[in-house]
Motif scaffolding. Structure first.
Motif, PDB file in Angstrom:
ATOM      1  N   VAL A 128       1.741  72.626   1.302  1.00 52.07           N
ATOM      2  CA  VAL A 128       2.379  71.605   2.117  1.00 52.07           C
ATOM      3  C   VAL A 128       1.678  70.278   1.846  1.00 52.07           C
ATOM      4  O   VAL A 128       0.470  70.145   2.044  1.00 52.07           O
ATOM      5  N   GLU A 129       2.432  69.303   1.357  1.00 49.21           N
ATOM      6  CA  GLU A 129       1.906  67.982   1.054  1.00 49.21           C
ATOM      7  C   GLU A 129       2.808  66.930   1.677  1.00 49.21           C
ATOM      8  O   GLU A 129       3.866  67.242   2.236  1.00 49.21           O
ATOM      9  N   GLN A 130       2.413  65.669   1.553  1.00 47.71           N
ATOM     10  CA  GLN A 130       3.155  64.594   2.209  1.00 47.71           C
ATOM     11  C   GLN A 130       4.636  64.605   1.834  1.00 47.71           C
ATOM     12  O   GLN A 130       5.510  64.496   2.709  1.00 47.71           O
ATOM     13  N   ALA A 131       4.948  64.748   0.554  1.00 45.81           N
ATOM     14  CA  ALA A 131       6.343  64.686   0.123  1.00 45.81           C
ATOM     15  C   ALA A 131       7.169  65.824   0.719  1.00 45.81           C
ATOM     16  O   ALA A 131       8.301  65.608   1.191  1.00 45.81           O
ATOM     17  N   SER A 132       6.617  67.044   0.733  1.00 42.80           N
ATOM     18  CA  SER A 132       7.375  68.174   1.269  1.00 42.80           C
ATOM     19  C   SER A 132       7.504  68.082   2.786  1.00 42.80           C
ATOM     20  O   SER A 132       8.534  68.493   3.355  1.00 42.80           O
ATOM     21  N   VAL A 133       6.489  67.535   3.453  1.00 44.71           N
ATOM     22  CA  VAL A 133       6.570  67.338   4.901  1.00 44.71           C
ATOM     23  C   VAL A 133       7.734  66.407   5.234  1.00 44.71           C
ATOM     24  O   VAL A 133       8.557  66.692   6.120  1.00 44.71           O
ATOM     25  N   MET A 134       7.838  65.302   4.518  1.00 45.86           N
ATOM     26  CA  MET A 134       8.896  64.345   4.808  1.00 45.86           C
ATOM     27  C   MET A 134      10.264  64.871   4.393  1.00 45.86           C
ATOM     28  O   MET A 134      11.279  64.533   5.008  1.00 45.86           O
ATOM     29  N   ARG A 135      10.301  65.717   3.397  1.00 42.58           N
ATOM     30  CA  ARG A 135      11.580  66.336   3.032  1.00 42.58           C
ATOM     31  C   ARG A 135      12.086  67.227   4.163  1.00 42.58           C
ATOM     32  O   ARG A 135      13.269  67.170   4.537  1.00 42.58           O
ATOM     33  N   VAL A 136      11.189  68.023   4.743  1.00 45.55           N
ATOM     34  CA  VAL A 136      11.572  68.872   5.871  1.00 45.55           C
ATOM     35  C   VAL A 136      11.961  68.018   7.073  1.00 45.55           C
ATOM     36  O   VAL A 136      12.923  68.323   7.785  1.00 45.55           O
ATOM     37  N   ALA A 137      11.236  66.912   7.282  1.00 49.28           N
ATOM     38  CA  ALA A 137      11.570  66.009   8.397  1.00 49.28           C
ATOM     39  C   ALA A 137      13.005  65.512   8.279  1.00 49.28           C
ATOM     40  O   ALA A 137      13.761  65.509   9.266  1.00 49.28           O
ATOM     41  N   ARG A 138      13.391  65.119   7.074  1.00 47.91           N
ATOM     42  CA  ARG A 138      14.769  64.643   6.874  1.00 47.91           C
ATOM     43  C   ARG A 138      15.773  65.779   7.082  1.00 47.91           C
ATOM     44  O   ARG A 138      16.844  65.567   7.657  1.00 47.91           O
ATOM     45  N   GLU A 139      15.417  66.975   6.628  1.00 47.57           N
ATOM     46  CA  GLU A 139      16.326  68.115   6.748  1.00 47.57           C
ATOM     47  C   GLU A 139      16.616  68.465   8.205  1.00 47.57           C
ATOM     48  O   GLU A 139      17.716  68.926   8.540  1.00 47.57           O
ATOM     49  N   VAL A 140      15.631  68.265   9.090  1.00 50.71           N
ATOM     50  CA  VAL A 140      15.848  68.604  10.504  1.00 50.71           C
ATOM     51  C   VAL A 140      16.317  67.399  11.312  1.00 50.71           C
ATOM     52  O   VAL A 140      16.475  67.482  12.528  1.00 50.71           O
ATOM     53  N   GLY A 141      16.559  66.269  10.633  1.00 46.32           N
ATOM     54  CA  GLY A 141      17.142  65.110  11.297  1.00 46.32           C
ATOM     55  C   GLY A 141      16.176  64.160  11.947  1.00 46.32           C
ATOM     56  O   GLY A 141      16.567  63.370  12.826  1.00 46.32           O
ATOM     57  N   LEU A 142      14.920  64.177  11.511  1.00 42.44           N
ATOM     58  CA  LEU A 142      13.939  63.239  12.060  1.00 42.44           C
ATOM     59  C   LEU A 142      14.008  61.915  11.317  1.00 42.44           C
ATOM     60  O   LEU A 142      14.295  61.871  10.110  1.00 42.44           O
ATOM     61  N   ASP A 143      13.725  60.834  12.027  1.00 45.42           N
ATOM     62  CA  ASP A 143      13.674  59.505  11.441  1.00 45.42           C
ATOM     63  C   ASP A 143      12.300  59.329  10.795  1.00 45.42           C
ATOM     64  O   ASP A 143      11.275  59.336  11.479  1.00 45.42           O
TER      65      ASP A 143
END
Length: 209
Positions: A128-143
């Motif tokens: 788990v790294e910064q890029a994958s964290v933000m990818r998951v954030a977008r997938e679940v609808g987080l800003d």
């Protein structure tokens, strides 16, 4: 087998907080101030029944393979025990990616999407790294921008700092560590072992199932 040990046998616990009086009806009771820090920290995510009669606390890291294994088992345990309260302590010990993930997930708590995000992060393959964290954030609808701003919050810093302090002064071996009653267990557990730990916690605290 997981390693079991009574919490009060762990050196240095008193350095975390000024300790209140100890219960007198148990041979090795946890100091009440330590219990409050573990179970009632307002910055910690809570799963299950917030008013449950026993609390199971998990120290975890998003880059911990055994923590990933435990996610569906904890979910099953919560579904089968309506009086169980589970507290998550984000304890990032596997490097910068883990720290970034912990801060991002805590920042998602006020949005109501913490659990989707939490499950998504633990479901990632590889580190788990910064890029994958933000990818998951977008997938679940987080800003993403709002999430990054929220990650700088004082409550998030407080939660992570306290996790490190509690873990250090209780001498925790690593993630995942589960604490219930006056007992800590390190390592992956089966459903049966989790239920037994919770049952012992209830017996320790004198609460009904």
């Amino acid at each position: 087998m997981p390693t079991r040990r009574a919490l009060l046998s762990l050196a240095g616990a008193a350095a975390v907080l000024p300790l209140a009086g100890l219960a007198q009806d148990r041979p090795n009771p946890m100091p009440e101030d330590l219990r409050r820090a573990l179970e009632r920290d307002r910055t910690a995510p809570v799963l299950g029944n917030p008013q449950g009669n026993v609390t199971l606390t998990e120290f975890f890291d998003y880059n911990c393979g055994h923590c990933r294994t435990m996610l569906p088992r904890i979910s099953e345990l919560v579904r089968s025990d309506p009086q169980l309260r589970v507290v998550y302590r984000e304890w990032p010990v596997f490097g910068p990616g883990s720290d970034f993930a912990a801060r991002a997930s805590l920042a998602a708590l006020p949005t109501g999407k913490y659990w989707q995000f939490h499950a998504g992060l633990l479901g990632l393959r590889g580190r788990v790294e910064q890029a994958s964290v933000m990818r998951v954030a977008r997938e679940v609808g987080l800003d993403e921008e709002a999430l990054r701003t929220g990650m700088e919050g004082a409550d998030i810093e407080r939660h992570i700092t306290m996790s490190h302090m509690l873990a250090e002064h209780m001498g925790l071996a690593g993630t995942p560590t589960f604490i219930c009653g006056d007992e800590a267990v390190f390592g992956a557990m089966t459903i049966a072992e989790l239920r037994a730990l919770v049952a012992r916690g209830r017996a320790t605290m004198g609460t009904a199932s």
